[in-house]
Design an enzyme around this catalytic site. Structure first.
Site, PDB file in Angstrom:
ATOM      1  N   HIS A  36      -3.240  10.091   6.598  1.00 48.30           N
ATOM      2  CA  HIS A  36      -2.144   9.195   6.976  1.00 48.30           C
ATOM      3  C   HIS A  36      -1.285   9.709   8.120  1.00 48.30           C
ATOM      4  O   HIS A  36      -0.462   8.955   8.648  1.00 48.30           O
ATOM      5  CB  HIS A  36      -1.252   8.885   5.770  1.00 48.30           C
ATOM      6  CG  HIS A  36      -0.848  10.087   4.969  1.00 48.30           C
ATOM      7  ND1 HIS A  36      -0.128  11.139   5.492  1.00 48.30           N
ATOM      8  CD2 HIS A  36      -1.058  10.391   3.660  1.00 48.30           C
ATOM      9  CE1 HIS A  36       0.108  12.032   4.562  1.00 48.30           C
ATOM     10  NE2 HIS A  36      -0.456  11.619   3.430  1.00 48.30           N
ATOM     11  N   ASP A  54       0.857  -1.178   0.000  1.00 50.58           N
ATOM     12  CA  ASP A  54       0.000   0.000   0.000  1.00 50.58           C
ATOM     13  C   ASP A  54       0.892   1.225   0.000  1.00 50.58           C
ATOM     14  O   ASP A  54       2.035   1.176   0.485  1.00 50.58           O
ATOM     15  CB  ASP A  54      -0.914   0.018   1.229  1.00 50.58           C
ATOM     16  CG  ASP A  54      -1.867   1.212   1.221  1.00 50.58           C
ATOM     17  OD1 ASP A  54      -2.803   1.209   0.411  1.00 50.58           O
ATOM     18  OD2 ASP A  54      -1.643   2.143   2.005  1.00 50.58           O
ATOM     19  N   ASP A  70      -2.244  -0.678   6.481  1.00 47.68           N
ATOM     20  CA  ASP A  70      -3.204  -1.029   5.429  1.00 47.68           C
ATOM     21  C   ASP A  70      -2.731  -2.222   4.616  1.00 47.68           C
ATOM     22  O   ASP A  70      -3.547  -3.021   4.140  1.00 47.68           O
ATOM     23  CB  ASP A  70      -3.435   0.176   4.514  1.00 47.68           C
ATOM     24  CG  ASP A  70      -4.314   1.236   5.169  1.00 47.68           C
ATOM     25  OD1 ASP A  70      -4.821   0.960   6.270  1.00 47.68           O
ATOM     26  OD2 ASP A  70      -4.488   2.313   4.584  1.00 47.68           O
ATOM     27  N   HIS A 109      -4.639   2.959   8.404  1.00 49.02           N
ATOM     28  CA  HIS A 109      -4.409   4.251   7.765  1.00 49.02           C
ATOM     29  C   HIS A 109      -2.938   4.655   7.834  1.00 49.02           C
ATOM     30  O   HIS A 109      -2.606   5.830   7.901  1.00 49.02           O
ATOM     31  CB  HIS A 109      -5.304   5.332   8.359  1.00 49.02           C
ATOM     32  CG  HIS A 109      -6.767   5.057   8.132  1.00 49.02           C
ATOM     33  ND1 HIS A 109      -7.348   5.105   6.886  1.00 49.02           N
ATOM     34  CD2 HIS A 109      -7.753   4.682   8.981  1.00 49.02           C
ATOM     35  CE1 HIS A 109      -8.629   4.799   6.978  1.00 49.02           C
ATOM     36  NE2 HIS A 109      -8.897   4.535   8.245  1.00 49.02           N
ATOM     37  N   GLU A 168       1.010   5.596   0.721  1.00 45.96           N
ATOM     38  CA  GLU A 168       0.394   6.839   1.177  1.00 45.96           C
ATOM     39  C   GLU A 168       0.981   7.956   0.325  1.00 45.96           C
ATOM     40  O   GLU A 168       2.185   7.946   0.031  1.00 45.96           O
ATOM     41  CB  GLU A 168       0.674   7.093   2.660  1.00 45.96           C
ATOM     42  CG  GLU A 168       0.142   6.012   3.599  1.00 45.96           C
ATOM     43  CD  GLU A 168      -1.374   5.892   3.597  1.00 45.96           C
ATOM     44  OE1 GLU A 168      -2.041   6.842   3.135  1.00 45.96           O
ATOM     45  OE2 GLU A 168      -1.881   4.858   4.043  1.00 45.96           O
TER      46      GLU A 168
END
Length: 704
Positions: free
Chosen positions: A566, A515, A661, A656, A517
């Site tokens: 985030h 994932d 995540d 988050h 951010e």
């Protein structure tokens, strides 16, 4: 260059220039005298006054040279010397202008410069004195605070040399000459628990190290075994993030533990004393029941009394046992410990000792206990399992139970009998405080181990532990909107997938679930990655020990609306490497694994926009848990990650964040593999076809 030296150079240069001018004038006079004499010889009629004029010019030049030397050059040299002396010594006081009347302007400039120099020196002396006073005041204040603290405080460097301590530490440690600045901490306290706590601090995740609760619990003893100490340890970190030392705060818990031991003995004695009469009552009841000639009424009455008393005694025994476990687990020095920290320590010790390989799987959890003795206990169990089953690779996982956290060790082979497990309990644990046995460590944690089979060819050993005092999971931020869906049909048509790869079973692949951010939702308009998190899945197991977590400097300001999602700030990424460094690192972590992401097109867009300049390529298969969820549950609303996690009953800490995540997506994907197999989707090819169909349907639905 000092002001005095500069003046000396200027005066010397003026002297040299004046000498050259004088030499030139003298030369001109000589030439003029020669020309005049020649003219006189050729023209006898020239007046004699011309000769006298030439002589006068010669004399005037000499006089002028003498005046310049006496009025300018010599005073200039003296002024330069005085200026140099003032610059070197910092002497206060001005130069008397009357001594250098022809250099009055220069003298005034030197005096002004000297005064400014003296004023600057006085200001520096004043600031140094003020700073010294503040430092002394802070020192006295710190000494007062340390003196008034009820805890012993020790500050040590990374070589465990003592840099600071208070008087309470002296009394706690029962020492006189052994405790001193520059001396080793291990002259006064036991080595192993301190080293274990320091190892956990140094190797903990960055986010955890930066949290408010960055200190960890320590339980150790004085070197002479006179006192048991409980406290906390925190790192002292330099500006560049390098640990330079640690702070250790200690309390004496010897009396508490001694009282615990006395209550422990009383409870054990009560348990033993009650179990004997209970066995006798039950035996009597069985004996009476065996006589057939007893009156029925009497038999029934007697049997009821015996059974009723047996039930009461049995309940009493169970209650005593529960109270005993509560007392022993509640009073023994314990703290919350993260499973990743604990398992990492055990894994390193097993590797150093040539023991079995420990593979961390599942999602990390918090548990509660004495981390040092737990580390030794789990290490001993791993060695014993390997010796009994010849299994050289063990999976370890933390699982949530009913008001407990279970630590499970799994291996290929048969389960272990109760007799084998009981035989391990009496063995001492080297390095444990007070030479505790494995059974005593488990009892203090209110734990009993057992083993059972899982499937046809695997087995596990389960170790129940107390639940942590802190919240296990951060409550979800329900006010945050889900990331919008992105579509990219090319993701499901990788050029590098051959026929053999496509027909392989899904569970035979290694997956990397990741994932990102970012600064925003528009990668094509300048938004950049600020964090990448990933975890590996092998054989359907989430390998918690194989994770990737990096902050990335985006080279631009992070908008406040993105920070809200985030929590990554500009300060946090200021010293982070750029994407040109992090992306190749992530590609190396990926290897030959298959990428998995939730709403994968979004994250892949960021990767592929930067892959060329980073010298890497992400051209393999990419699976999307969003599409898999839509395929598995087409009639259910909501396929964002939060909704799916809640639907499947998955709880993951650190949501988050990129790694949080990624762990949540990995847990979702592992559950989805089971659901896919139940629907006949067992190969990569069949999953890609199902994902393609779902992608086309959702893309068309988005148009309406």
């Amino acid at each position: 260059m000092t002001p005095g030296r500069k003046w000396a150079i200027w005066v010397g240069a003026a002297f040299a220039l004046t000498a050259i001018v004088f030499a030139g004038l003298i030369g001109l006079v000589i030439l003029a005298n020669g020309a005049i004499a020649e003219h006189v010889r050729g023209s006898p009629g020239v007046p004699a006054v011309i000769a006298f004029a030439a002589l006068a010019a010669t004399v005037g030049t000499g006089v002028l040279a003498l005046v310049v030397w006496s009025r300018l050059l010599r005073p200039g040299a003296a002024l330069a010397a005085e200026t140099k002396f003032i610059a070197e010594t910092g002497r206060d006081g001005a130069i008397d202008p009357a001594r250098f009347p022809w250099l009055a302007a220069l003298t005034a400039a030197v005096n002004a410069l000297a005064e400014r120099h003296a004023a600057a020196r006085r200001e520096i002396d004043r600031q140094v004195a003020a700073a010294t006073d503040r430092v002394e005041e802070q020192k006295q204040r710190l000494e007062a605070i340390l003196r008034d603290l009820s805890e012993g405080v020790l500050v040590c460097n990374m070589d465990h040399q003592i840099l600071l301590y208070n008087q309470v530490a002296l009394s706690l440690l029962h020492v006189a000459g052994e405790l001193g600045l520059g001396r080793s901490l291990f002259n006064v306290v036991t080595r192993e628990p301190v080293l274990h706590a320091l190892e956990r601090l140094i190797n903990r995740p960055l986010a955890e190290a930066r949290s408010e609760d960055a200190a960890i619990a320590v339980v150790c003893a004085t070197i002479d075994a006179r006192a048991l100490l409980r406290g906390r340890m925190s790192l002292v970190v330099d500006a560049d993030g390098t640990p330079s030392g640690y702070v250790l705060t200690l309390n004496d818990v010897t009396r508490e533990v001694a009282e615990l031991g006395r209550r422990d003995a009383l409870l054990r004695a009560a348990t033993v004393e009650l179990r004997g009469p209970l066995a006798n009552l039950r035996a009597a009841a069985e004996t009476i029941s065996s006589y057939s000639d007893m009156d029925v009424t009497q038999r029934r009455s007697f049997e009821d009394v015996i059974r009723r008393e047996s039930d009461v005694l049995s309940a009493r025994v169970e209650q005593l046992d529960r109270d005993y476990r509560t007392l022993t687990s509640g009073d023994w020095p314990m703290a919350d410990v993260h499973s990743t920290d604990l398992f990492n320590c055990v894994s390193r010790r097993l590797t150093d000792a040539g023991g079995p390989q420990l593979v961390m799987v599942g999602l990390p959890l918090w548990l509660r206990g004495d981390s040092h003795s737990l580390m030794l206990a789990i290490e001993r169990l791993a060695h014993e399992i390997a010796a009994a089953t010849r299994a050289m690779s063990l999976d370890i996982e933390a699982l949530l139970g009913d008001r407990r956290v279970y630590v499970e060790l799994r291996w290929d082979g048969a389960p272990l009998s109760s007799a084998v497990l009981d035989g391990w309990l009496g063995g001492a644990l080297p390095g444990a405080l007070a030479a505790q046995t494995l059974g005593e460590v488990l009892a203090r944690h209110g734990s009993e181990i057992w083993s059972r089979a899982i499937g046809e060819s695997r087995a596990l050993l389960r170790l129940p532990l107390p639940a942590p005092a802190r919240f296990q999971f951060t409550p979800p931020q329900l006010d945050l909107p889900a990331r919008p869906e992105f579509y990219d049909f090319s993701l499901l048509r990788p050029a590098s997938a051959d026929r053999h790869t496509l027909t392989r079973p899904l569970r035979s692949f290694s997956f990397v679930v990741f994932d990102t951010e970012t600064t925003g939702l528009r990668p094509s308009e300048g938004d950049e990655i600020v964090s990448i998190g990933a975890v590996r899945i092998v054989n359907g197991r989430i390998l918690t020990g194989e994770t990737f977590a990096r902050l990335v400097n985006p080279g631009r300001v992070i908008p406040p609306e993105s920070m809200r999602f985030h929590g990554i700030t500009d300060k946090m990424v200021a010293d982070a490497p750029p994407v040109q460094i992090v992306l190749p690192q992530f590609r190396g972590f990926l290897g030959n694994s298959i990428l998995v992401a939730h709403n994968a097109a979004f994250d892949m867009k960021f990767l592929r926009l930067r892959q060329a300049e980073c010298g890497v390529a992400f051209d393999g298969v990419v699976l999307d848990t969003l599409l898999i969820s839509a395929f598995l549950h087409p009639d259910m609303e909501g396929h964002d990650l939060d909704t799916i996690v809640a639907r499947l009953g998955i709880e993951v800490p650190g949501r988050h964040s990129a790694l949080g995540d990624a762990l949540a997506t990995a847990a979702v994907f592992v559950r989805q593999l089971d659901l896919l197999e139940a629907r006949g989707i067992v190969s990569l090819e069949s999953l890609l076809k199902a994902s393609n169909i779902t992608l086309e349907l959702r893309a068309r639905q988005a148009q309406f």
